[in-house]
Every structure is written in C-alpha cells, then in structure tokens.
Design a protein around this motif. Sequence first.
Motif, mmCIF file in Angstrom:
data_model
loop_
_atom_site.group_PDB
_atom_site.id
_atom_site.type_symbol
_atom_site.label_atom_id
_atom_site.label_comp_id
_atom_site.label_asym_id
_atom_site.label_seq_id
_atom_site.Cartn_x
_atom_site.Cartn_y
_atom_site.Cartn_z
ATOM 1 N N LYS A 90 0.653 -1.471 -0.468
ATOM 2 C CA LYS A 90 -0.099 -0.310 0.232
ATOM 3 C C LYS A 90 0.844 1.350 -0.063
ATOM 4 O O LYS A 90 0.327 2.172 -0.752
ATOM 5 N N LYS A 94 1.231 3.770 -2.866
ATOM 6 C CA LYS A 94 0.407 5.536 -2.670
ATOM 7 C C LYS A 94 1.461 6.310 -3.127
ATOM 8 O O LYS A 94 1.244 7.618 -3.588
ATOM 9 N N SER A 122 -2.746 -5.162 -6.975
ATOM 10 C CA SER A 122 -2.438 -5.428 -5.620
ATOM 11 C C SER A 122 -3.642 -5.176 -4.894
ATOM 12 O O SER A 122 -4.069 -3.876 -5.310
ATOM 13 N N ALA A 123 -4.148 -5.749 -3.325
ATOM 14 C CA ALA A 123 -5.489 -5.378 -2.327
ATOM 15 C C ALA A 123 -4.141 -3.836 -1.844
ATOM 16 O O ALA A 123 -5.163 -3.321 -1.358
ATOM 17 N N GLY A 124 -3.024 -3.502 -1.946
ATOM 18 C CA GLY A 124 -2.152 -2.686 -1.480
ATOM 19 C C GLY A 124 -2.218 -1.714 -2.302
ATOM 20 O O GLY A 124 -2.687 0.153 -1.417
ATOM 21 N N VAL A 126 -5.071 -1.411 -4.662
ATOM 22 C CA VAL A 126 -6.460 -1.308 -5.028
ATOM 23 C C VAL A 126 -6.529 0.010 -2.914
ATOM 24 O O VAL A 126 -7.687 1.200 -3.293
ATOM 25 N N ALA A 127 -6.466 -0.372 -1.900
ATOM 26 C CA ALA A 127 -6.634 0.165 -0.871
ATOM 27 C C ALA A 127 -5.810 1.473 -0.873
ATOM 28 O O ALA A 127 -6.339 2.740 -0.052
ATOM 29 N N ALA A 128 -4.667 1.982 -1.609
ATOM 30 C CA ALA A 128 -4.610 2.901 -2.251
ATOM 31 C C ALA A 128 -4.690 4.264 -2.344
ATOM 32 O O ALA A 128 -5.117 5.162 -2.270
ATOM 33 N N GLU A 131 -6.738 6.750 -0.506
ATOM 34 C CA GLU A 131 -6.562 7.373 -0.300
ATOM 35 C C GLU A 131 -5.980 8.657 -1.027
ATOM 36 O O GLU A 131 -5.393 10.284 -0.458
ATOM 37 N N LEU A 146 -14.721 2.616 -5.709
ATOM 38 C CA LEU A 146 -14.620 2.559 -4.483
ATOM 39 C C LEU A 146 -15.214 4.113 -3.344
ATOM 40 O O LEU A 146 -14.683 3.631 -2.015
ATOM 41 N N ASN A 149 -17.771 0.977 -2.706
ATOM 42 C CA ASN A 149 -17.683 -0.302 -2.148
ATOM 43 C C ASN A 149 -18.630 -1.479 -2.503
ATOM 44 O O ASN A 149 -18.695 -2.194 -2.047
#
Length: 233
Positions: A90, A94, A122-124, A126-128, A131, A146, A149
């Motif tokens: 992540k 970012k 990656s999941a990281g 997508v999570a970034a 933000e 996003l 969700n």
Amino acid sequence: MNAELIVSVSGIRDTTRDAAIEFAAEMDRRDVRLSLLVAPRLKGKYRLVDDPATQAWLRGRRARGDAIVLHGYDQAATKRRRAEFATLPKHEAKLRLTAADRVLEQVELRTRLFAAPRWDASAGAVAALPETGFRVALGLTSILDLERNTAQKARVYGIGEGFRAEPWWCRALVMGAARTARRGGVLRLAISAAQLQRSGPRQAMLDAVDLALFHGAASEVYRWEPFDLVRAA
C-alpha cells in the motif's frame, strides 16, 4: 436490455499518437466515445510532460466527451514482465499514485479513474486509491466503485498491453464481443495504441465495435456516478 460499450486505448505517446488519432476518427464516425488510458512515464524514457502535442490532443478529446484514466506511473521502473501495480504494498502504491496524480494535474489531465497496467492491481494498490482521491478502480473482470464499495462484473476483451494479438486471438475477441453485446450488460474493449499500428488488430477492434453497435450497444466511457443529492424534507 441493450449492452453498454466501453472502448479504451492505452499506450498513447509521441510514437503512437497518429495511430490513436486515426482510430479516434473512426470512433467519431460511429458516435463512439473513448476512454484514454494515460501514463506519465513509459518505456524508452518517455515523459508526458515533455510531449505537448499528446497533451493537447488528450485535452481536446476529453473536451469532446472522452474519458481520461490514469494508467500507472512509471512502467519502465518496474521489473521486466511484471505489471507495475501488481504486487505493490500500500505505501509504495500510494507514493506512485500521488506522483502520477501530480503530473496529470500539471498537464491539465487530472482524473479520478484508475486502471493499473495490464489491469492488475494488488490489494495494497486498491487500498491506496481512495486515500489518493481516486473513486473508480478498473480491473480485468470488474469495475470497482471505491466510494460505494461496490463492484460491477464485466471482463475486458483486449489486444496488446498484456493481451495476445495473434490472428486467432483477434477472431476470438470479435466473437466474444458479439456474444456479450447480444446478451446485454457491459462490453469492455481495450487495445494498445501500438497495436493500432497493425492492420490485423486494428481491424479486429473495428469489427468488434461494429458488431456491438449492430446488436444495439450504447457507447459509454469509464466514469464515476455522483451520489444523488439528498433533499431536505
């Protein structure tokens, strides 16, 4: 229910811009808008900030209704044969997203849409995305909102940029696109600008678009739908 047709072009740069322009003209004749996947840096030391002609063309296309989608940051700095965002944690994702966002803002092409190179994040990564201000993540088999969700299932039929480009694959793509259009839903077609320089892949993409339109598909672009305003009682 008629299908929704989304056509995207990636790898647009100084050496492929003319092919993208010719393809865009073909889409204009069909009243089909494009989603243009843009990366600030590409292999061969290419930098979008140093290419005012491509910048101007992309801005002009967006003004006509096309969509701009961030498509990575610097694939050249990635290990050979690996997609840039495929394995990033992540914090590193970012950093790259922030740097890419600044470049697109500088050249007046900022967007809230993201498609990782080869549609592999990656999941990281997508999570970034939320933000760093992104609202939509485009994957190989889904379109992820996003903010809400939620995910809309729809696979990419592509040529180049991680997809094959041999004649048998082009034929399979055209047939698959026709089946999807007949059934309704979202038909996502993608081609790299480099492959648009080849007659076979270019013709296959035109055939796929024409068949989709024949079956009643409606042209759309990647976008984020704002939340409905809540009216006070």
